[in-house]
Scaffold this motif. Sequence first.
Motif, PDB file in Angstrom:
ATOM      1  N   ARG A  44       1.002  -1.058  -0.052  1.00  0.00           N
ATOM      2  CA  ARG A  44       0.013  -0.002   0.054  1.00  0.00           C
ATOM      3  C   ARG A  44       0.896   1.187   0.075  1.00  0.00           C
TER       4      ARG A  44
ATOM      5  N   ILE B 281     -15.339  11.737 -12.278  1.00  0.00           N
ATOM      6  CA  ILE B 281     -15.430  10.356 -12.716  1.00  0.00           C
ATOM      7  C   ILE B 281     -16.678  10.290 -13.708  1.00  0.00           C
TER       8      ILE B 281
ATOM      9  N   SER C 102     -14.507   9.574 -16.934  1.00  0.00           N
ATOM     10  CA  SER C 102     -14.783   8.147 -17.141  1.00  0.00           C
ATOM     11  C   SER C 102     -16.018   7.675 -17.987  1.00  0.00           C
ATOM     12  N   LEU C 103     -17.275   8.230 -17.379  1.00  0.00           N
ATOM     13  CA  LEU C 103     -18.488   7.702 -18.040  1.00  0.00           C
ATOM     14  C   LEU C 103     -18.818   8.327 -19.262  1.00  0.00           C
TER      15      LEU C 103
ATOM     16  N   ARG D 117     -15.108   8.882 -21.395  1.00  0.00           N
ATOM     17  CA  ARG D 117     -14.193   7.816 -21.617  1.00  0.00           C
ATOM     18  C   ARG D 117     -12.746   7.776 -21.674  1.00  0.00           C
TER      19      ARG D 117
ATOM     20  N   PRO E 190     -12.051   4.827 -14.007  1.00  0.00           N
ATOM     21  CA  PRO E 190     -12.782   5.522 -12.990  1.00  0.00           C
ATOM     22  C   PRO E 190     -12.413   5.127 -11.484  1.00  0.00           C
ATOM     23  N   GLY E 191     -11.386   4.246 -11.488  1.00  0.00           N
ATOM     24  CA  GLY E 191     -10.892   3.844 -10.122  1.00  0.00           C
ATOM     25  C   GLY E 191      -9.814   2.732 -10.383  1.00  0.00           C
ATOM     26  N   GLY E 192      -9.309   2.479  -9.117  1.00  0.00           N
ATOM     27  CA  GLY E 192      -8.023   1.480  -9.227  1.00  0.00           C
ATOM     28  C   GLY E 192      -6.869   2.084  -9.525  1.00  0.00           C
ATOM     29  N   ARG E 193      -5.949   1.575  -9.142  1.00  0.00           N
ATOM     30  CA  ARG E 193      -4.331   1.696  -9.384  1.00  0.00           C
ATOM     31  C   ARG E 193      -3.896   0.754 -10.339  1.00  0.00           C
TER      32      ARG E 193
ATOM     33  N   GLY F  94      -1.967   9.925   5.499  1.00  0.00           N
ATOM     34  CA  GLY F  94      -2.822   9.055   6.234  1.00  0.00           C
ATOM     35  C   GLY F  94      -4.420   9.640   5.931  1.00  0.00           C
TER      36      GLY F  94
ATOM     37  N   SER G  32     -11.326   6.194  -1.248  1.00  0.00           N
ATOM     38  CA  SER G  32     -12.495   5.455  -1.285  1.00  0.00           C
ATOM     39  C   SER G  32     -13.050   5.614  -2.654  1.00  0.00           C
ATOM     40  N   VAL G  33     -13.337   7.097  -3.069  1.00  0.00           N
ATOM     41  CA  VAL G  33     -13.919   7.468  -4.165  1.00  0.00           C
ATOM     42  C   VAL G  33     -13.097   6.921  -5.501  1.00  0.00           C
TER      43      VAL G  33
ATOM     44  N   SER H 239     -11.114   3.968  -5.498  1.00  0.00           N
ATOM     45  CA  SER H 239     -10.663   2.767  -5.093  1.00  0.00           C
ATOM     46  C   SER H 239      -9.259   2.866  -5.216  1.00  0.00           C
TER      47      SER H 239
ATOM     48  N   PRO I 104      -5.600   1.832  -3.670  1.00  0.00           N
ATOM     49  CA  PRO I 104      -5.240   1.221  -2.506  1.00  0.00           C
ATOM     50  C   PRO I 104      -4.233   1.882  -1.584  1.00  0.00           C
TER      51      PRO I 104
ATOM     52  N   GLY J  17      -6.677   3.882   3.590  1.00  0.00           N
ATOM     53  CA  GLY J  17      -7.798   2.702   3.471  1.00  0.00           C
ATOM     54  C   GLY J  17      -7.650   1.702   4.200  1.00  0.00           C
TER      55      GLY J  17
END
Lengths: 316, 541
Positions: free
Chosen positions: A94, A152, A156-157, A160, A164-167, A252, A259-260, A262, A264, A268
Amino acid sequence: MGAFILRRLLQSIPVLFFSTFVVFLVIHLIPGDAAAVLAGPNASPEALTAVRHEMGLDQPLPVQYAVWVAHVAQGDLGKSTLSGQPISKLLLARAPATIELTVTAMILSILIALPLGILSATHVRGRLEWLISTVQSLWLAIPNFWAGILAIIVFSLVLRWLPPGGRVADANDLPGSIKSLILPATTLSLYLAAGLSRFIKFNLLEVFFDDFVRTARAKGLSNTAVMYRHALRNAMLPVITILGVQFASLLGGTVIIESVFSWPGVGGLMLDGISNRDYTVVQGGLLLLVLLFIVINLLVDLTYAVIDPRIRLGDA
Amino acid sequence: MSSGQLSRRAFLGAFALGTSAALLSACGAPATPAVAPTAPPAKPAATSVSVAGTAPAASGQPTSGGTLTAGKLGDVANLDGHYWSPNAGLHVWLAYDTLARYDANFKPQPQLAESWEVSSDLKQITVNLRKGVTFHSGREFTADDVVWNLQRALNPKVTVGIITGFFGQDPTFTAKDKYTVVLQTAQPWPTVFDMFHVVNMLDKENTDVASNAQTKAVGTGPFVFQEWRQGESMRFTKNKNYWQTGKPYLDEIIVNVRKDAQALVADLESGASQLVYAISLQDFVRLKSDANYNAQFLTPPAGMYQIQPNVTFKPLDDKRVRQALNYAIDRKRIADTLLLGLVAPQDLPWPASSPAYEQAKNNLYAFDLDKAKSLLTQAGVSNLELDFVHAPTLPEYATIAQIYQADLAKIGVKLNVKSMDIAALFDVIHSQKYNGFYTLNDSWTAMEPASTISVGASLNPKINNAGFKDAQYTELAAKAAAEPDAAKRKELYSQLNDYILDQSFGMTIAPTTSRVVAKKSVNGLEFRFNDVMYFGNVWLS
C-alpha cells in the motif's frame, strides 16, 4: 548537520511509541473486536471464546501491547489478526500507492498554487485577483468526494478518457499507470492548491512591504527580479512549513479520495483495520505514517537551511 | 530556530496523526454428472424454484479464453475455504469444489462425489469419490482428504461455528478405501446434502489445520488462486487440469474490491469491469432495462430482511408485545418503496422455493396498527421506548428503521435508531446488549429449513441473538432436523411455522436482493443456493 539528524531521529523513538500506545488504547475502547467480526452474527459463545484465545485477544491489554512492542523491536510487525497476511507485506503493497498519490498531488498543487499565488499578489484588487479568489473559494467549498464523483462522471463515464478507479501499478504499462493516477491526484491537488495559493498570496503581500523589498526596488531592480530573487524566496519559508504539514497529513488523510477512486493506499488499509478491529494492521499502519511524518519534518527543516543560509540547524 | 521547537512540532504532528486515526475509528455450477447418484436422497422437490443454477440466455457456443474482470463490494476476511461470509461467493470459492451441488430443482448433483448411497434411516452415507481429481498443487484428491476436510469444518476455531450447524449429531467420517468415505451420525441426517453443498474441499498440505489465517487458497476448483491484494483485488487463473474436461472457459478472473457501490457501477459502465455484484437497487433497476446488460437477482434468495427483538429485555419477553410490534411493520410499503417492488413482502423466514414455505401463512402479520395497539394495551404496556440498532453496511435498514419509527410513533412507541459499525453491532448482538431490535439479514434460508434453523443467527433454538429459548421449540426443531421422511418433515416444518409466527422472536420482512449485473458478453453465469456464483461455465462472447 549529521548530529542534528541523529538527534532528531533519536527524539522520534518515544514519539513513535507514544502515538502507537494512544491509538492502541483508544481502539480497544471501541466495542467489538476482530473475533466478533470474524464470527459474524451466528457465533456461539464457545466459538467466540475459542477464536479470541486463538487471536490472543483474551490477554490483558498491557500484555498485548508489550507483545506487539517486543515484536516491533525485532523488526516484526506481526500478521493481520483476521487474514494472517504479514503486516509488512500489506504495508509494502500500500505504501507505494500512498506515496505516489501524495507526491504527485503535492507537486501538482505547487505547480498550480505558485503562479496563482504570485498573480494574485501582483494583481491585488484587480480583476485577475478577483477571478482567482473566486475559483479558490469554489474549490475550497466543494467537498473532495463530490469533485471526485463529478470527475469520474465526466472523464470516465461520459468522455471515457480515464479509468474511474483502481491503481495500475505495472511497469510495462506506464500510460495505464499515469491514466489511473490523473483523476485522484488532480482532485486532491486542486483542493490543496486552492488553500496553498491563498497562503502564498498573503505571504507575498506581507513581504512586499518589508524593508529589504523596498531597498531592492530603490536600487532599481526590475519587478521580476524583486519578486523572484527577494520577495518569493523570503515568502517561501512559511509556505514550506505548510507544505510539510500538508504532505504529512495527506499520507494518512486521503481516505475519502482513496475510497472514491478505489485507490489502494495506507489510509484505506487502516480504515479497514479500524472497522474490522484488526489491531495489528492499525498499529503497523500508524507506525509507518508516524515514521514518514518524522522524515518529512526532518526534510522540511533541512530545506530551511538550503533556502535561508542564515539558519544553521546544527547550532541549536 | 531551535531543534527543540522542531521536535515539538514533530511530536504534535505525530500525536495529531494518532488522534486522527482514533477519530476515524470513532466515526467511524453443476457439470453434467458423469455418473448419476446411485441412491437419490430423500429430498422434497422445491415448489417454485425460479432460476437458481441457470444462466442468462447465452447466445452461441461457449468459447475458451479471455479475462473476466469483476467487481464487488468489500473484501473477504481471510482465504480460508471453510470460513463462510456473504463476501466469499465471488472470491475464495472460485478455487474450490464441494462434494455435491444443488441444481435448480434443489437436487444434489455430483461434483467431487461421483455417487453416494444413503441408508434408509439416513444415519449412514457412503460417498464414492471421483477418481483422477487433483488439487492445484498436483496432489491427488482422495478419501483421506474428505475425512480431513470434514473434521476441520467441525472445528469452531476455523469455521467460528458457522458451518458446523450443517453436520448431523456426533458425526464420524471414515476412509473405507482411497475413493470411498463413510459418514455416520447418531441421528438421521436429512440435511447432509446441504453440508455437501457448502463444505469446500481444501488441500490439507497447503492449509493450516487450526487457523483461518491462510495465505493460500488451494483446492480442486475451476480456478487457481494466484494473488490476493488485501482490500484491492484477487486474481485467479484457469485450472488446466480441471476434472471437467474443457472447463473452465475463462483464462483468468480478476476480482476488484471496491468500497463504494457507486464505484462498482462506474467500473461497469466505463468498461473497467464486465460484472459487478451488490450494486444499489436503483442502479440495478436502471441497468436491467439497458440492453447492454444482464441484471439478475441471485435466486432463490439466500436470506431475509428481518428485525429481531431482544426477548430478554422487558417488555419484549411478553409474546403479545412482540406480536404487536410485528403487526406494526408495514412490509408492503417497505417492499414497494424501499425494495422497489422487486420482491414481495413476507413474514415466513423461508423463500417460496423452500419445503417449509406455506403461502397461507405468509401474510399473517399484515400491517395493522389498531391490532398492534390493542395487543399492547392487553399486555399493559404504555410509553414504550426501544432501540433499533443497525449497521451502515446494510443501508436498507436505515430506511426500514425510519418507516418503522414513524409507524410505531402512531401507537405511542418511541424507536431510537442507532447506527454502528459492524464490529460494534456484532458485539452488541452477541451479548444481547441491545434494548429493542437489531437488524441483519438472516442467511441460509434457501437451504433445507432444518439447516436454516441450526446455522442461521435468528432461529437456532440453542443460541440465537434474540435470546429466545423454549423447550417446546428446541424439541420441535430437533425433531425436524432428525426426521428422515420428507413428508413428515414438511409437517414438522408447518408446526414450526405456526410456532415461529406466534412467538414473533424473529420478524421477517422480505427476501434479500443479492444482485449481479454483467455485460451481455458474459455468458453462462450460475448461482448457487447460498449467494455463491459458479464461474466454471462462464465464457465471453
